[in-house]
Design a protein around this motif. Structure first.
Motif, short mmCIF file in Angstrom:
data_model
loop_
_atom_site.label_atom_id
_atom_site.label_comp_id
_atom_site.label_asym_id
_atom_site.label_seq_id
_atom_site.Cartn_x
_atom_site.Cartn_y
_atom_site.Cartn_z
N PRO A 219 0.82 -1.21 0.00
CA PRO A 219 0.00 0.00 0.00
C PRO A 219 0.86 1.26 0.00
O PRO A 219 1.98 1.27 0.50
N SER A 221 0.67 4.93 1.45
CA SER A 221 -0.08 5.73 2.41
C SER A 221 -0.33 7.13 1.88
O SER A 221 0.31 7.58 0.92
N GLU A 222 -1.27 7.82 2.52
CA GLU A 222 -1.56 9.20 2.13
C GLU A 222 -0.32 10.08 2.28
O GLU A 222 -0.05 10.93 1.44
N LYS A 225 1.98 9.49 -0.57
CA LYS A 225 1.47 10.12 -1.80
C LYS A 225 1.81 11.60 -1.83
O LYS A 225 2.23 12.14 -2.86
#
Length: 506
Positions: A219, A221-222, A225
């Motif tokens: 994944p 993560s925010e 990003k």
């Protein structure tokens, strides 16, 4: 056939390089002719694709995808995992940029008439640079994009350092250091995305980085990003350039030969805007939306900073260099608005400034070739001695300050219209830059054309020659065409804008 056409478009300059390799360096006229002719296939192919598109052919037909290489041996999990394909494709934005590149490359080859030495080496590097530029706008995965991106750096370094003016070596190394650091940041972003998702395909990454997408490996993560988006902003901000990452560009604009500055200001700076739109806004739309105000502020800073500094310059080349910084601020303003008008204005500004900057720097080269100076206090009375050149310079300056009926007006109007919808106070502050643009452009150009005749300009100075007229007339025609009939750009850009707005949830 359509699949191969795109490959032929990108790599057609290599055929010219192959022929040039076998021509003796003493045969200057032959080298010049082949160097010019080698730019024509890419121009003709890009025009053919545009006409086919205008006639109804879908751009999706002009794409190619071939297995290339793979990292690791994970076929049992997924046949596409960590695979890098050779894939080229076109959308409306890429088509417009390919057209801009191929047109300016041909015109810059004509403008190369002012080059004085070692034509063979010059055109070998020139054509390699064109391959890199065309590849950047057609690459469909990040790794292929990065390869073409790096290809542009090598010939530019030598073209500046070998054929430039007095401080050419300093300008070349400054270009290489700044752009090399920007490339390093870009490579880190690409490797993180590739490691986390298992793909470098741009469309796949757009899907994975949005709410509905699920990364294949790990994944993202925010926070990551946001970090990746900021890294992209730095990497492409060097290229654009965004203040304070701009000092290298000033040296290049002043010291590089005019034909190379035409490509640098007209195309290479635009790779920064293209990257921000294609990757920053395309792959991270939600995060881009959150920092849109910061982007708009950076745009206003660029616009005002470049305009203020252009106002006090004594060298016309420096006026145009700071003008480029200022006009690139309009691209950021449009992107920061983050609505249809703003984004459309940003893309229009990318194309418009490419044409206007190429025209003005070519005309500066024409003057410099005759009087060996670009100092404003040594120029004056140009309208009496070189009336044609003076007329074209005035026309180019009117386009630069956004005269209605020319491309500059369309792009500036749409970008500010977009920002006024979202941030009216910031937009009002930014309009000061438009006023200053008129001031510094008119101050410099009217001083050169209608000022008191200086010693540098005498009756012995010849006006623009017939071979030099072609780039000027073509560029002016395109500037007016876009200004009068903007649909020539809005139609191919429609699908691109729709995709961006959908990504933003609009």
């Amino acid at each position: 056939m359509n699949e191969l056409l795109l490959t032929l478009l990108v790599f057609s300059p290599l055929a010219g390089m192959f022929v040039l390799w076998f021509i003796p360096k003493e045969q200057e006229s032959t080298l010049k002719l082949i160097g010019f002719l080698a730019t024509l296939p890419a121009l003709l192919i890009s025009l053919f694709i545009y006409m086919q598109y205008a006639a109804g052919t879908k751009l999706s037909e002009y794409s190619i995808k071939v297995d290339w290489f793979r990292f690791g041996n994970l076929k049992e999990y997924d046949s596409k995992l960590f695979a890098v394909d050779y894939e080229l494709a076109l959308d409306g934005f890429a088509l417009v940029m390919v057209l801009l590149t191929s047109v300016l490359a041909t015109l810059a080859a004509i403008a190369s008439v002012h080059i004085k030495k070692e034509w063979k080496g010059y055109f070998l590097l020139f054509l390699l640079l064109e391959v890199g530029m065309l590849g950047v706008f057609t690459a469909q995965n990040l790794i292929l994009f990065f390869i073409f991106f790096e290809i542009t750096l090598i010939p530019m370094f030598f073209l500046i350092g070998k054929w430039g003016y007095l401080e050419k070596e300093k300008a070349a190394f400054s270009f290489l250091i700044y752009n090399g650091l920007g490339s390093a940041v870009l490579l880190i972003v690409i490797m993180i995305l590739f490691a986390r998702t298992g793909t470098s395909n741009i469309e796949a990454l757009k899907y994975m980085m949005t709410v509905g997408g699920v990364p294949l490996i790990a994944p993202v993560s925010e926070g990551m990003k946001y970090a990746l988006l900021i890294a992209l902003l730095v990497a492409f901000g060097v290229k654009l350039p965004i203040f304070p990452l701009h000092t290298w560009m000033l040296r290049v604009h002043v010291q590089a030969p005019p034909s190379i500055v035409m490509l640098h200001a007209g195309v290479l700076l635009k790779i920064g805007a293209f990257g921000l739109i294609r990757f920053g806004l395309g792959i991270f739309p939600e995060q881009f939306e959150k920092i849109a105000f910061v982007i708009a502020v950076l745009g206003v800073v660029n616009l005002l900073y470049g305009a203020f500094l252009a106002l006090i310059q004594t060298d016309f080349k420096m006026v145009l260099a700071y003008s480029s910084i200022s006009h690139m601020g309009i691209v950021l303003i449009g992107l920061g608005a983050l609505n249809e008008s703003g984004i459309q204005g940003a893309i229009f500004q990318v194309v418009s400034h490419g044409l206007i900057a190429a025209l003005l720097f070519f005309l500066v080269g024409v003057m410099y070739e005759r009087v060996q100076t670009s100092q404003l206090n040594e120029l004056g009375g140009l309208a009496k001695i070189m009336p044609l050149t003076a007329g074209f310079l005035l026309a180019g300056s009117m386009a630069s300050l956004g005269l209605p009926g020319m491309s500059g007006f369309i792009s500036e109007f749409m970008a500010f219209l977009g920002l006024f919808k979202e941030e009216p106070i910031l937009a009002a502050i930014g309009t000061l830059g438009i006023i200053l643009t008129a001031v510094y452009v008119l101050r410099a150009v009217l001083g050169i054309t209608y000022g008191t005749a200086k010693q540098a300009l005498t009756e012995k100075v010849s006006d623009i020659k017939s071979v030099e007229l072609a780039p000027v007339l073509v560029l002016l025609a395109l500037i007016v065409w876009i200004g009068v009939y903007p649909s020539v750009l809005t139609e191919p850009l429609k699908a691109t804008l729709e995709a961006i707005l959908i990504g933003l949830g609009g």
